[in-house]
Design a protein around this motif. Structure first.
Motif, PDB file in Angstrom:
ATOM      1  N   SER A 145       0.832  -1.205   0.000  1.00 46.20           N
ATOM      2  CA  SER A 145       0.000   0.000   0.000  1.00 46.20           C
ATOM      3  C   SER A 145       0.868   1.259   0.000  1.00 46.20           C
ATOM      4  O   SER A 145       0.499   2.288  -0.550  1.00 46.20           O
ATOM      5  CB  SER A 145      -0.954  -0.009   1.191  1.00 46.20           C
ATOM      6  OG  SER A 145      -0.222  -0.235   2.377  1.00 46.20           O
ATOM      7  N   ALA A 146       2.085   1.166   0.623  1.00 47.13           N
ATOM      8  CA  ALA A 146       2.982   2.322   0.619  1.00 47.13           C
ATOM      9  C   ALA A 146       3.424   2.644  -0.805  1.00 47.13           C
ATOM     10  O   ALA A 146       3.431   3.803  -1.231  1.00 47.13           O
ATOM     11  CB  ALA A 146       4.203   2.043   1.495  1.00 47.13           C
ATOM     12  N   GLU A 147       3.746   1.580  -1.566  1.00 46.13           N
ATOM     13  CA  GLU A 147       4.191   1.811  -2.942  1.00 46.13           C
ATOM     14  C   GLU A 147       3.070   2.366  -3.806  1.00 46.13           C
ATOM     15  O   GLU A 147       3.290   3.257  -4.635  1.00 46.13           O
ATOM     16  CB  GLU A 147       4.734   0.512  -3.545  1.00 46.13           C
ATOM     17  CG  GLU A 147       6.169   0.249  -3.113  1.00 46.13           C
ATOM     18  CD  GLU A 147       6.601  -1.184  -3.337  1.00 46.13           C
ATOM     19  OE1 GLU A 147       5.755  -2.001  -3.767  1.00 46.13           O
ATOM     20  OE2 GLU A 147       7.768  -1.489  -3.072  1.00 46.13           O
ATOM     21  N   LEU A 150       0.638   4.195  -2.748  1.00 44.91           N
ATOM     22  CA  LEU A 150       0.460   5.588  -2.342  1.00 44.91           C
ATOM     23  C   LEU A 150       1.489   6.481  -3.035  1.00 44.91           C
ATOM     24  O   LEU A 150       1.151   7.530  -3.592  1.00 44.91           O
ATOM     25  CB  LEU A 150       0.595   5.693  -0.818  1.00 44.91           C
ATOM     26  CG  LEU A 150       0.730   7.099  -0.230  1.00 44.91           C
ATOM     27  CD1 LEU A 150      -0.502   7.921  -0.513  1.00 44.91           C
ATOM     28  CD2 LEU A 150       0.956   7.018   1.286  1.00 44.91           C
ATOM     29  N   LEU A 151       2.758   6.043  -3.006  1.00 44.11           N
ATOM     30  CA  LEU A 151       3.818   6.855  -3.599  1.00 44.11           C
ATOM     31  C   LEU A 151       3.610   7.015  -5.099  1.00 44.11           C
ATOM     32  O   LEU A 151       3.811   8.099  -5.655  1.00 44.11           O
ATOM     33  CB  LEU A 151       5.192   6.231  -3.314  1.00 44.11           C
ATOM     34  CG  LEU A 151       5.653   6.325  -1.865  1.00 44.11           C
ATOM     35  CD1 LEU A 151       6.993   5.646  -1.688  1.00 44.11           C
ATOM     36  CD2 LEU A 151       5.747   7.779  -1.427  1.00 44.11           C
ATOM     37  N   ARG A 156       0.757   6.862  -6.742  1.00 44.24           N
ATOM     38  CA  ARG A 156      -0.386   7.750  -6.995  1.00 44.24           C
ATOM     39  C   ARG A 156       0.012   9.212  -6.753  1.00 44.24           C
ATOM     40  O   ARG A 156      -0.358  10.114  -7.502  1.00 44.24           O
ATOM     41  CB  ARG A 156      -1.548   7.341  -6.076  1.00 44.24           C
ATOM     42  CG  ARG A 156      -2.839   8.096  -6.322  1.00 44.24           C
ATOM     43  CD  ARG A 156      -3.431   7.800  -7.696  1.00 44.24           C
ATOM     44  NE  ARG A 156      -4.517   8.727  -8.001  1.00 44.24           N
ATOM     45  CZ  ARG A 156      -4.685   9.334  -9.171  1.00 44.24           C
ATOM     46  NH1 ARG A 156      -3.839   9.124 -10.155  1.00 44.24           N
ATOM     47  NH2 ARG A 156      -5.691  10.159  -9.365  1.00 44.24           N
ATOM     48  N   ALA A 157       0.805   9.440  -5.658  1.00 40.70           N
ATOM     49  CA  ALA A 157       1.235  10.802  -5.345  1.00 40.70           C
ATOM     50  C   ALA A 157       2.068  11.369  -6.486  1.00 40.70           C
ATOM     51  O   ALA A 157       1.915  12.529  -6.866  1.00 40.70           O
ATOM     52  CB  ALA A 157       2.035  10.816  -4.040  1.00 40.70           C
TER      53      ALA A 157
END
Lengths: 460, 262
Positions: A3-5, A7-8, A10-11
Motif C-alpha cells: 500500500s505504501a508503494e 500511495l507513492l 499515486r502521489a
C-alpha cells in the motif's frame, strides 16, 4: 505491490497532473504571512529603513558587484600590507633560533646527520610554515570573519543568484560557494540547503573552485613574494591584492562555466525557483570574531600545517640526503616529474609537493620549500627577499611559475577531507570520482594552455 | 484545508509515538515543543521556562543538539522539548527534518512558537506552516521591548484574531509575559482554550489531490498526527517523507530515551 508503494505511485502521478505544487504552496505561505503582518504591524522600523537603504545599494545591479570586489580587494590589501613586517620579524627570530640549535648540537658533538635531520630538516620547515603562514592568516581570517558576521555573505549570494540561474544551477549555490571560501568540506555539507538532487550535485562538484582556508596562505604568499615584489613598493601591495581578486573571479568563472556544462550534459534540467531572504545585519561580536577566526581557523590551519610539516620536513630531508646511484632519491623523483611540471608552467618539485600535500593543502608551500632548500643543501635563508632569490635565481622561477602555481592551487583536486565528505554526501563513488578528477583535469588543462601561450608570446 | 478534521490522537498511539521520540510518558502530564526561527530568543524562553531543570544531549542518531527541560504549573508536570531553530519546515536540512518529525510523530500537546516581533512577517512563514500541521499552538510574541525601542508596534489582539491561536506578547530577556505564556500553554493543553487556526487555502486541484491521498496516508502511517499534511508533502515531492512512507516508520528516532544517554 504494497500500500505504501501504491500511495507513492499515486502521489507521483498527481504531482505531475497538478504541477507547480511547491511554488503554489510557497506562494500561499508568503502571501498569507504578508497579509497578516500588514494588518498587525504599524509604525516604521527605524533600523529597517537604514538596512533597506543599505541593501538597495549593496545588491543593486549597478553597485553590487563593484562593492563586492572592492571589499574583497580591501581585505587582501590589508592582509598583504599588514603581514609583511611581522613575517620578516618572525622569520629572522625563528632562524636565529635555528642557528642557536645548530650550535647546541655541535657543542655536544651530536652526529651531523642528526643535526641535519632535526635542525635543518624538521625545525626549519616548521619555522617556515609559521613565519610564512601565521601573519597573513592572523590578519585575513579575522577580517573575513568580520564580513561574514556583519551579514554580508547573503548579499553576495543575492548578487550571484542571477548568474547561477543562467548557468542552469540553483541560486543557493552562491551560498554554498561562499562557505567554500572558508572550507570546501563545509561548503559541500552546506549544499544540503539545495533541494533538487541535480542542482545539489552541481554545487558539490564545483565547490572546489573557490580557494579555502588551506589554500589562502599559499595564494597570499605567492601574491606577496612574487607579484608584489615585481612592482615598485608603492604599488606592490595594491597589485598583489588585485591579482588575488582576479584569481577569485577566475575561480567563480570556472564554477559558472563548469556548472553550465554539467547542467547541459550529465545533469540536465531546469533550475528550480526559490526565495532567498536577506537576514538582518548584525553588529559583529568582536570577541567572538576574534575567537572563531584565531582559534577555529588560524590555529586550526596552522596546526594542521605544522603537524604535516614535521614528517614532511623529515622525509624531505631524508630523500634529499640519501643517494641512489649518482643522485639523491629526491633528485630522481623530481627529475621524473620535471617534464610534466614544465609543460604546465611548474616544475618537478612543485608537483612532488602537491602529491605529498594531498592530505592537507596547507603544506604545499612548506614541502616545496623543504625540497628546494634540501636539493641545494644548507643555504641560509633568513628573510623573505632571500626566499625570493632562492626561488628565482637558484630554481629558475619566473612570474609564469608563480601565476601557474596560483592557478594550479585554485583549480586542482580537493583535499582528502573534502573528497571523503563528497563521498559521504553523495553516497556514490562515481560522483566522488568526477568531483575529484574533473578539477585536476581542468587544472592541468588551464595551466598547460597558460604556460604554452605565455611561452609562445615570449613571456615565459 | 479548512475541512480537515482535527487529527484524532488515540492515547496508545500517542504514547508509542513519544517513546520513539526518546521521551518517557510516565514522567510528565504534557509535552510542550518549542519552535521558532533562529535568533528569536527561543533559548531565552526555554531557560526562563525550565530554569535549572534541563538536560542536554543530541537528537538520536544526529549531531544536532537537543535540549529538554521541565516545569510544573497548575499541578501538572510539563516536559519542554526545544526543537532546532528553523526558518521553514519545507526544505530538507537536518534541523528541519528533526523539527518536522517531532511535530508530526511526537504529537506534542502544545507547540509554542517563538516569534520575533521586530520582523513579524518573516517569522509568520514558519508559524503558518506549523498551523498547517497542528492546531494546538501558542504564539510567544517575543522581543516586544526591542520592537518598541525601534518604533514598531505589533497588535497582539489582532494577530491572535487572524491566526486563530493564543498570542502572548513577551520580553523573555526581562521575564515579561512568561507567566501569561504558561497560563495559555496550560489552557491549550487541558483543552480549556480551543484553537481554530487560520489554514492555507491551496488551489482546487491541489485540494482534490489531497482529498484523494489523505485516507491512503492515514492507512500507511497510522502514527502520523496529520495525514493531510503528509499527503501535501508527498504531493510536493519531499523525498525524506517519501522514504518514511516507504519504510512505514520513522528512521530518525529509535527507542532511545535521552535520559538513557550519557
Amino acid at each position: 505491490m504494497s500500500s505504501a508503494e501504491l500511495l507513492l505511485r499515486r502521489a507521483a502521478e498527481l504531482r505531475k497532473d497538478v504541477g507547480g505544487v511547491h511554488e503554489s504552496l510557497t506562494k500561499d505561505v508568503y502571501e498569507t504571512a504578508s497579509k497578516i503582518a500588514g494588518a498587525c504591524v504599524s509604525g516604521t522600523d527605524s533600523r529597517n529603513r537604514l538596512e533597506m537603504r543599505l541593501d538597495r545599494i549593496l545588491t543593486s545591479k549597478l553597485w553590487g558587484f563593484p562593492i563586492m570586489l572592492a571589499l574583497l580587494a580591501g581585505v587582501f590589501w590589508v592582509t598583504i600590507e599588514g603581514a609583511n613586517v611581522p613575517s620578516q620579524m618572525l622569520a629572522s627570530g625563528l632562524f636565529w633560533i635555528e642557528d642557536q640549535l645548530a650550535y647546541a648540537f655541535q657543542a655536544v658533538s651530536a652526529p651531523a646527520w642528526l643535526e641535519g635531520l632535526l635542525v635543518h630538516g624538521v625545525y626549519r620547515s616548521l619555522a617556515w610554515v609559521v613565519s610564512v603562514m601565521l601573519p597573513p592568516m592572523a590578519i585575513f581570517f579575522p577580517t573575513f570573519t568580520l564580513l561574514e558576521d556583519l551579514g554580508y555573505l547573503p548579499r553576495v549570494a543575492f548578487n550571484m543568484d542571477r548568474l547561477f540561474k543562467k548557468a542552469g544551477a540553483h541560486g543557493k549555490q552562491a551560498l554554498s560557494m561562499s562557505m567554500g571560501f572558508g572550507c570546501n568540506a563545509a561548503g559541500v555539507i552546506a549544499t544540503r540547503i539545495i533541494d533538487s538532487p541535480r542542482e545539489r550535485l552541481i554545487a558539490i562538484i564545483t565547490n572546489n573552485f573557490v580557494p579555502c582556508n588551506g589554500r589562502w596562505p599559499t595564494l597570499i604568499m605567492l601574491a606577496t613574494v612574487f607579484v608584489a615584489a615585481a612592482f615598485p613598493p608603492s604599488v606592490g601591495s595594491v597589485v598583489a591584492a588585485s591579482s588575488l581578486v582576479g584569481l577569485v573571479l577566475f575561480g567563480i568563472l570556472v564554477t559558472l562555466v563548469v556548472s553550465a556544462l554539467l547542467s547541459r550534459t550529465v545533469l540536465k534540467g531546469v533550475p528550480s525557483a526559490f526565495s532567498l531572504e536577506l537576514p538582518p545585519y548584525r553588529k559583529p561580536q568582536l570577541l567572538r570574531v576574534l575567537y572563531t577566526s584565531l582559534i577555529d581557523r588560524t590555529i586550526f590551519v596552522l596546526w594542521r600545517a605544522v603537524v604535516w610539516a614535521i614528517p614532511c620536513g623529515a622525509v624531505a630531508w631524508i630523500i634529499a640526503n640519501i643517494s641512489i646511484g649518482d643522485a639523491t632519491i629526491m633528485a630522481h623523483i623530481v627529475g621524473f616529474l620535471d617534464p610534466l611540471g614544465r609543460a604546465i608552467g611548474l616544475d618537478g618539485v612543485i608537483l612532488l609537493a602537491y602529491i605529498v600535500a594531498i592530505p592537507a593543502n596547507e603544506i604545499v608551500v612548506p614541502t616545496m620549500l623543504m625540497a628546494y632548500m634540501n636539493v641545494d643543501r644548507m643555504i641560509e635563508i633568513d628573510d623573505m627577499t632571500q626566499l625570493r632569490h632562492l626561488l628565482i635565481y637558484e630554481h629558475g622561477w619566473t612570474t609564469l611559475t608563480a601565476v601557474s602555481l596560483m592557478l594550479f592551487s585554485l583549480l586542482h583536486n580537493p583535499c582528502s577531507t573534502t573528497i571523503w565528505t563528497i563521498f559521504k554526501e553523495t553516497g556514490s563513488k562515481r560522483w566522488t570520482a568526477l568531483a575529484t578528477f574533473l578539477p585536476l583535469v581542468i587544472a592541468f588543462a588551464v595551466c598547460f594552455i597558460v604556460a604554452q601561450t605565455a611561452r609562445l608570446l615570449g613571456l615565459g | 484545508m479548512k475541512a480537515a478534521p482535527a487529527p484524532a490522537n488515540p492515547a496508545a498511539e500517542f504514547r508509542s509515538g513519544l517513546i520513539r521520540m526518546g521521551l518517557d510518558p510516565r514522567k510528565f502530564d504534557y509535552v510542550v515543543a518549542l519552535a521558532g526561527n533562529p535568533n528569536t530568543g527561543k533559548s531565552t524562553v526555554f531557560n526562563q521556562l525550565t530554569g535549572l531543570n534541563q538536560h542536554t544531549g543530541n537528537w538520536p542518531g544526529k549531531t544536532v543538539a537537543r535540549a529538554e527541560g521541565r516545569f510544573d504549573a497548575f499541578g501538572k508536570k510539563y516536559k519542554v522539548v526545544d526543537l532546532p531553530g528553523t526558518y521553514s519546515l519545507l526544505s530538507r536540512t537536518v534541523e528541519e527534518e528533526i523539527a518536522r518529525d517531532f511535530l508530526l510523530f511526537g504529537s506534542p500537546d502544545v507547540v509554542v512558537v517563538v516569534v520575533d516581533a521586530t520582523c513579524l512577517e518573516r517569522n509568520l512563514n514558519l508559524t503558518l506552516q506549523l498551523l498547517d500541521i497542528t492546531d494546538r499552538v501558542v504564539v510567544c510574541l517575543n522581543l516586544m521591548d526591542e520592537a518598541k525601542r525601534r518604533g514598531i508596534e505589533v497588535d497582539a489582539t489582532k494577530l491572535e484574531e487572524m491566526l486563530g491561536v493564543p498570542v502572548v506578547p513577551c520580553a523573555a530577556r526581562r521575564g515579561d509575559g512568561l507567566s501569561n505564556l504558561v497560563e495559555k500553554v496550560h489552557a491549550v493543553a487541558t483543552g480549556a482554550v480551543k484553537c481554530s487556526p487560520v489554514r492555507l487555502n491551496p488551489r482546487p486541484e491541489i485540494q482534490r489531490a489531497l482529498d484523494e491521498l489523505t485516507p491512503q496516508v492515514a492507512q500507511v502511517l497510522p502514527h502520523a498526527a496529520n495525514p493531510r499534511w503528509v499527503a501535501m508533502r508527498l504531493l510536493d515531492g519531499d523525498e525524506t517523507i517519501m522514504e518514511e512512507v516507504q519504510r512505514g516508520h520513522l528512521a530518525h528516532f529509535d527507542a532511545r530515551p535521552i535520559e538513557g544517554q550519557a
